[in-house]
Each structure stands twice: as structure tokens, then as C-alpha cells.
Enzyme design. Structure first.
Site, mmCIF file in Angstrom:
data_model
loop_
_atom_site.group_PDB
_atom_site.id
_atom_site.type_symbol
_atom_site.label_atom_id
_atom_site.label_comp_id
_atom_site.label_asym_id
_atom_site.label_seq_id
_atom_site.Cartn_x
_atom_site.Cartn_y
_atom_site.Cartn_z
ATOM 1 N N PHE A 123 0.874 -1.183 0.000
ATOM 2 C CA PHE A 123 0.000 0.000 0.000
ATOM 3 C C PHE A 123 0.902 1.221 0.000
ATOM 4 O O PHE A 123 1.616 1.465 0.981
ATOM 5 C CB PHE A 123 -0.843 -0.068 1.275
ATOM 6 N N GLY A 131 3.330 12.179 5.251
ATOM 7 C CA GLY A 131 3.195 11.059 6.183
ATOM 8 C C GLY A 131 1.841 11.170 6.868
ATOM 9 O O GLY A 131 0.824 10.717 6.338
ATOM 10 N N THR A 158 5.713 -1.131 3.555
ATOM 11 C CA THR A 158 5.841 -2.513 4.018
ATOM 12 C C THR A 158 5.574 -3.468 2.851
ATOM 13 O O THR A 158 4.611 -3.261 2.100
ATOM 14 C CB THR A 158 4.821 -2.784 5.144
ATOM 15 N N GLN A 279 5.463 -7.449 45.636
ATOM 16 C CA GLN A 279 4.285 -6.716 45.161
ATOM 17 C C GLN A 279 4.632 -5.779 43.990
ATOM 18 O O GLN A 279 3.811 -5.593 43.078
ATOM 19 C CB GLN A 279 3.694 -5.916 46.323
ATOM 20 N N GLY A 339 15.419 -7.037 34.264
ATOM 21 C CA GLY A 339 16.617 -6.350 34.755
ATOM 22 C C GLY A 339 17.702 -6.293 33.685
ATOM 23 O O GLY A 339 17.413 -6.124 32.499
ATOM 24 N N GLY A 340 18.951 -6.498 34.104
ATOM 25 C CA GLY A 340 20.087 -6.417 33.168
ATOM 26 C C GLY A 340 19.933 -7.381 32.004
ATOM 27 O O GLY A 340 20.275 -7.065 30.859
ATOM 28 N N GLU A 363 0.656 3.296 10.102
ATOM 29 C CA GLU A 363 -0.799 3.334 9.835
ATOM 30 C C GLU A 363 -1.500 4.397 10.688
ATOM 31 O O GLU A 363 -2.626 4.214 11.146
ATOM 32 C CB GLU A 363 -1.426 1.952 9.974
HETATM 33 N N1 CAA Z 1 -13.688 6.820 5.621
HETATM 34 C C1 CAA Z 1 -14.189 7.440 4.525
HETATM 35 N N2 CAA Z 1 -13.944 8.746 4.248
HETATM 36 C C2 CAA Z 1 -13.180 9.442 5.109
HETATM 37 C C3 CAA Z 1 -12.636 8.841 6.278
HETATM 38 C C4 CAA Z 1 -12.930 7.483 6.525
HETATM 39 N N3 CAA Z 1 -12.443 6.844 7.600
HETATM 40 N N4 CAA Z 1 -11.916 9.773 6.938
HETATM 41 C C5 CAA Z 1 -11.998 10.904 6.235
HETATM 42 N N5 CAA Z 1 -12.773 10.698 5.131
HETATM 43 C C6 CAA Z 1 -13.136 11.686 4.114
HETATM 44 C C7 CAA Z 1 -13.959 12.810 4.728
HETATM 45 O O1 CAA Z 1 -15.334 12.505 4.711
HETATM 46 C C8 CAA Z 1 -13.632 13.963 3.829
HETATM 47 O O2 CAA Z 1 -14.405 13.868 2.642
HETATM 48 P P1 CAA Z 1 -14.973 15.215 1.889
HETATM 49 O O3 CAA Z 1 -13.802 16.134 1.715
HETATM 50 O O4 CAA Z 1 -15.529 14.706 0.612
HETATM 51 O O5 CAA Z 1 -15.999 15.798 2.799
HETATM 52 C C9 CAA Z 1 -12.177 13.707 3.430
HETATM 53 O O6 CAA Z 1 -11.962 12.310 3.637
HETATM 54 C C10 CAA Z 1 -11.189 14.513 4.239
HETATM 55 O O7 CAA Z 1 -11.433 14.216 5.612
HETATM 56 P P2 CAA Z 1 -10.808 15.105 6.774
HETATM 57 O O8 CAA Z 1 -11.090 16.547 6.502
HETATM 58 O O9 CAA Z 1 -11.240 14.518 8.090
HETATM 59 O O10 CAA Z 1 -9.265 14.866 6.553
HETATM 60 P P3 CAA Z 1 -8.075 15.569 7.286
HETATM 61 O O11 CAA Z 1 -7.138 15.954 6.210
HETATM 62 O O12 CAA Z 1 -8.498 16.584 8.274
HETATM 63 O O13 CAA Z 1 -7.485 14.401 8.200
HETATM 64 C C11 CAA Z 1 -6.193 12.443 8.584
HETATM 65 C C12 CAA Z 1 -7.118 13.246 7.663
HETATM 66 C C13 CAA Z 1 -7.042 11.664 9.566
HETATM 67 C C14 CAA Z 1 -5.160 13.251 9.340
HETATM 68 C C15 CAA Z 1 -5.539 11.523 7.546
HETATM 69 O O14 CAA Z 1 -4.702 12.280 6.711
HETATM 70 C C16 CAA Z 1 -4.768 10.383 8.155
HETATM 71 O O15 CAA Z 1 -5.347 9.362 8.538
HETATM 72 N N6 CAA Z 1 -3.429 10.536 8.221
HETATM 73 C C17 CAA Z 1 -2.554 9.446 8.596
HETATM 74 C C18 CAA Z 1 -2.199 8.654 7.377
HETATM 75 C C19 CAA Z 1 -1.713 7.300 7.712
HETATM 76 O O16 CAA Z 1 -2.275 6.581 8.532
HETATM 77 N N7 CAA Z 1 -0.653 6.899 7.015
HETATM 78 C C20 CAA Z 1 -0.094 5.591 7.159
HETATM 79 C C21 CAA Z 1 0.131 4.980 5.790
HETATM 80 S S1 CAA Z 1 0.246 3.251 5.694
HETATM 81 C C22 CAA Z 1 1.694 2.835 6.435
HETATM 82 O O17 CAA Z 1 1.900 3.137 7.554
HETATM 83 C C23 CAA Z 1 2.712 2.080 5.640
HETATM 84 C C24 CAA Z 1 2.678 0.634 5.750
HETATM 85 O O18 CAA Z 1 3.004 -0.036 4.774
HETATM 86 C C25 CAA Z 1 2.317 -0.082 7.036
#
Ligand code: CAA
Length: 381
Positions: A123, A131, A158, A279, A339-340, A363
Site C-alpha cells: 500500500f 506522512g 511494508t 508486590q 533487569g540487566g 498506519e
Molecule cells: N472513511 C471514509 N472517508 C473518510 C474517512 C474514513 N475513515 N476519513 C476521512 N474521510 C473523508 C472525509 O469525509 C472527507 O471527505 P470530503 O472532503 O468529501 O468531505 C475527506 O476524507 C477529508 O477528511 P478530513 O477533513 O477529516 O481529513 P483531514 O485531512 O483533516 O485528516 C487524517 C485526515 C485523519 C489526518 C488523515 O490524513 C490520516 O489518517 N493521516 C494518517 C495517514 C496514515 O495513517 N498513514 C499511514 C500509511 S500506511 C503505512 O503506515 C505504511 C505501511 O506499509 C504499514
């Protein structure tokens, strides 16, 4: 409210537990040292149906539910957190978007190979400058005839080097902000698709986190997922499920920390008696046991909601936040109880401590989970 597992859920958990004890215990120790991808163990997990737990049987999967999936990830992660995230990223982040949001043609083409592990999934959302702020995508996709041409770079992916299929996010309309992001199913054998770096990390050494680069990668138009401009929602919906997998991984690391501490505290003597009779140690063990159980209940609650087709945005963020913090606390206390010796590589708790930390970061960091949860609870009041 029924908290009992079904027979099928118990069977999935027990199969995963047996495999983890017999095969992953040594793998977990070895790949932490060698940083090698556990290819043989992943192949065996595919043969057991563990790479397609929630994929329906018609696509070659095990046809089980998300509760079973969470239980399987916990069992795997007790013995090897690297393998836990390999399976979780493949399933929740690589396969689910095709199953949950793809067309019938996309499902029929990709899922049979993914359910068996012939193709692993990854993904690709995170970028060097995007990020937590996932909407800040710089990768571009431009329609040219019947295909999109993709250029850009992704970080910390990943399964990046091992995957056959990548769910890739790119800007198709940069002037539209998050409404200009689109999601694509990309075959990693496509010309121009390259792994350019593998990170040297603190923990989960066997799960490779890669930088991927795309140079004029051509993707057929029919590999667009959902539609142009829908990519941000694809990412958010996918992460709602992905966070259940990471929460389950954290429960596994927390449980491993508790089990190692229980054993050590009853064997190790100080001042003429086992340290478990103090404890100070008993209270640590009690807190660890409470938090691991609470983390599992939150995780299974989120998984059960997903199985019922209900929104699990809040519940999966809560589960991931709580389970990650519980794992980190349990691993920290496990080192303290040892511990150690706990600070040496002779005991596994040193690895649990390093592996636990990432669950508070990937995530969505714990800070992002709190943002998601507060958004949800404020909206509902
Ligand atoms: N399901 C469906 N739609 C959603 C949603 C959800 N859970 N969350 C938000 N949306 C939609 C909203 O309805 C909104 O839609 P409209 O604009 O059409 O109204 C749109 O998305 C924007 O929503 P927000 O305004 O709430 O978004 P935001 O920018 O304020 O916040 C955030 C978003 C939660 C910070 C988001 O950017 C986020 O989750 N960030 C973290 C990203 C992340 O987890 N990255 C990890 C990547 S994977 C990884 O780690 C690698 C790996 O391989 C393991």
C-alpha cells in the site's frame, strides 16, 4: 452481547497459534538478527489459508471474518511481529481495497493470486513529505490514451520489495487538494517501478520498509480503483481496516511481553525468593494483563463492526491507539522485570521493546488516532 468466539473463529486462532509456535518462534529470532524477509514461512502461511483469511472462497480465500483475521494476526505476532505486519499489510492494505472497493473484474483478476500469496500486496500512500498529512501527495498520474503514466516516490512501504501488487495513490488533479487524489492497482513488474531503498530500522527487521520510485510507470485505465478523485477516501477506508491489523499485532507483542515476564518472574530469585513474590512485580504483571485483555477486546469490537458492515473508523482508531500504547508499556515493563538480562539480546523482551515502538507510529501515529477519535466523538455529540 456475545463475547464467545464461534467454532470457526476458534479453529482459525488455534491453527495460527500452532503454526506460530512450531514455525515462527525460531523465525522471529533469526530474522531479527539477519533482517531477512521470511519467504518460506510466508509461503507456508499462504498454503494454510492465512494470507486470505477474509477473502471469500469464490476468490480462493478462507472465507472467514475479520474477527478471525484479528485473532490470526495476534497469534502470528506473539512469535514474530515482522511476520505479523507482513500478513497484515498484505491483507488489510493490499487485498482489502480490491475486495471491498474494486470491480468484479479487478477482484477476479487479483484476489485468487493474493489469497494464496502468489502475489503479496503493498500500500503506497506515504511520501517523503506526506506522512501524517496523507493529502499532501506529490506523486502524479497523467492520463495518456488508455493508460495513466505515474511518476513519483513513496516511503516506508511494508512489503515493497516483495509485493506483486501495489495499491498506489497519486494526484490526478493537483489543484483539487485531497479530491484530486486517485488510487490505482499497479503490478510491481511494470517497467519503471523500482525499489530504491530499504530502511535500516530499530525493529520489525524481517518486514522490509522500502522506498519505491516510479518513472513513467504505465497503468491501464481499468486499474483505477473506484474513480478519479476518490483516492483519499479509498485510503481512509482502507486504513480503517488496516488499523485493526496493527492493533492485533500490538496485542500479540503485548501478550508475548506478559508471557515472558510471568515465566521469568517465577524463575528468577532475588533475596532468597522468586521476584514474582514481590508486590512491585505483581502490580506490573497485573497492569500488563489488564491492558492486553482490554486491547484485545477493543480490537475484536472493531473487527466485529467491520464484519457487520458498520463504520469502524472510531473503533479501529481506538483499538490501534490503546493496543499500541499497551504493547509499548508491556514491553517496557518486561525489560524492567528482566533487569540487566532484559537489556541483552539473550532474552526476547529486548526485541519486543524495539518491535512494539512501531505500532505507535505506522498506519497513523498515536497522535493521528487521537485526532480521528476526537473528530468522531465530537461529531456524535
Ligand atoms: N472513511 C471514509 N472517508 C473518510 C474517512 C474514513 N475513515 N476519513 C476521512 N474521510 C473523508 C472525509 O469525509 C472527507 O471527505 P470530503 O472532503 O468529501 O468531505 C475527506 O476524507 C477529508 O477528511 P478530513 O477533513 O477529516 O481529513 P483531514 O485531512 O483533516 O485528516 C487524517 C485526515 C485523519 C489526518 C488523515 O490524513 C490520516 O489518517 N493521516 C494518517 C495517514 C496514515 O495513517 N498513514 C499511514 C500509511 S500506511 C503505512 O503506515 C505504511 C505501511 O506499509 C504499514
Amino acid at each position: 452481547m456475545d463475547l464467545e468466539l464461534t467454532e470457526a473463529q476458534r479453529a482459525a486462532r488455534d491453527t495460527a497459534r500452532r503454526f506460530a509456535r512450531e514455525r515462527l518462534e525460531r523465525v522471529g529470532v533469526e530474522i531479527d538478527r539477519t533482517h531477512e524477509f521470511p519467504a518460506k514461512a510466508v509461503r507456508e502461511l499462504g498454503e494454510l489459508g492465512m494470507l486470505g483469511v477474509f477473502i471469500p472462497e469464490q476468490y480462493g480465500g478462507a472465507g472467514l471474518d475479520n474477527v478471525s483475521y484479528a485473532l490470526v494476526i495476534e497469534e502470528i505476532s506473539v512469535e514474530c511481529a515482522s511476520t505479523g505486519v507482513i500478513v497484515s499489510a498484505h491483507s488489510s492494505l493490499g487485498s482489502w481495497p480490491i475486495l471491498g472497493l474494486g470491480t468484479e473484474d479487478q477482484r477476479a483478476h487479483y484476489l485468487p493470486k493474493m489469497a494464496t500469496g502468489q502475489w503479496l500486496g503493498c500500500f503506497a500512500l506515504t511520501e517523503p513529505q506526506a506522512g501524517s498529512d496523507a493529502a499532501g501527495q506529490k506523486t502524479r498520474a497523467v492520463l495518456d490514451g488508455d493508460s495513466y503514466v505515474i511518476n513519483g516516490t513513496k516511503n516506508f512501504i511494508t512489503n515493497g520489495p516483495e509485493a506483486g501488487v501495489c495499491i498506489l495513490f497519486a494526484m490526478t488533479a493537483p489543484d483539487k487538494g485531497h479530491h484530486g487524489i486517485s488510487a490505482f492497482i499497479v503490478e510491481t513488474s511494470s517497467p519503471g517501478f523500482q525499489t530504491t531503498r530499504i530502511e535500516d530500522k530499530m525493529g520489525i527487521h524481517g518486514a522490509h520498509s522500502a522506498q519505491l520510485s516510479f518513472s513513467d510507470v504505465r497503468v491501464p485505465r481499468e486499474n483505477l480503483l473506484v474513480g478519479e478523485g476518490e483516492g483519499f477516501k479509498v485510503a481512509m477506508k482502507t486504513l480503517d481496516g488496516g488499523r485493526i491489523g496493527i492493533a492485533a499485532q500490538a496485542v500479540g507483542i503485548g501478550r508475548a511481553s506478559l508471557e515472558a515476564s510471568l515465566k521469568y518472574a517465577q524463575e528468577r530469585e532475588a533475596f532468597g525468593r522468586p521476584i514474582a513474590s514481590n508486590q512491585a512485580i505483581q502490580w506490573k504483571l497485573a497492569d500488563m494483563a489488564v491492558e492486553v485483555d482490554a486491547a484485545r477486546l477493543l480490537t475484536l469490537q472493531a473487527a466485529a463492526r467491520k464484519d457487520q458492515g458498520l463504520s469502524c473508523t472510531k473503533q479501529s482508531a481506538m483499538a490501534k491507539l490503546f493496543a499500541a500504547e499497551a504493547a509499548m508499556k508491556a514491553a517496557t515493563e518486561a525489560v524492567q522485570i528482566h533487569g540487566g538480562y532484559g537489556y541483552t539480546k539473550e532474552f526476547k523482551v529486548e526485541r519486543y521493546f524495539r518491535d512494539a515502538k512501531i505500532t505507535e507510529i505506522y498506519e497513523g501515529t498515536s497522535e493521528i488516532q487521537r485526532l480521528v477519535i476526537s473528530g468522531q466523538v465530537l461529531r456524535n455529540n
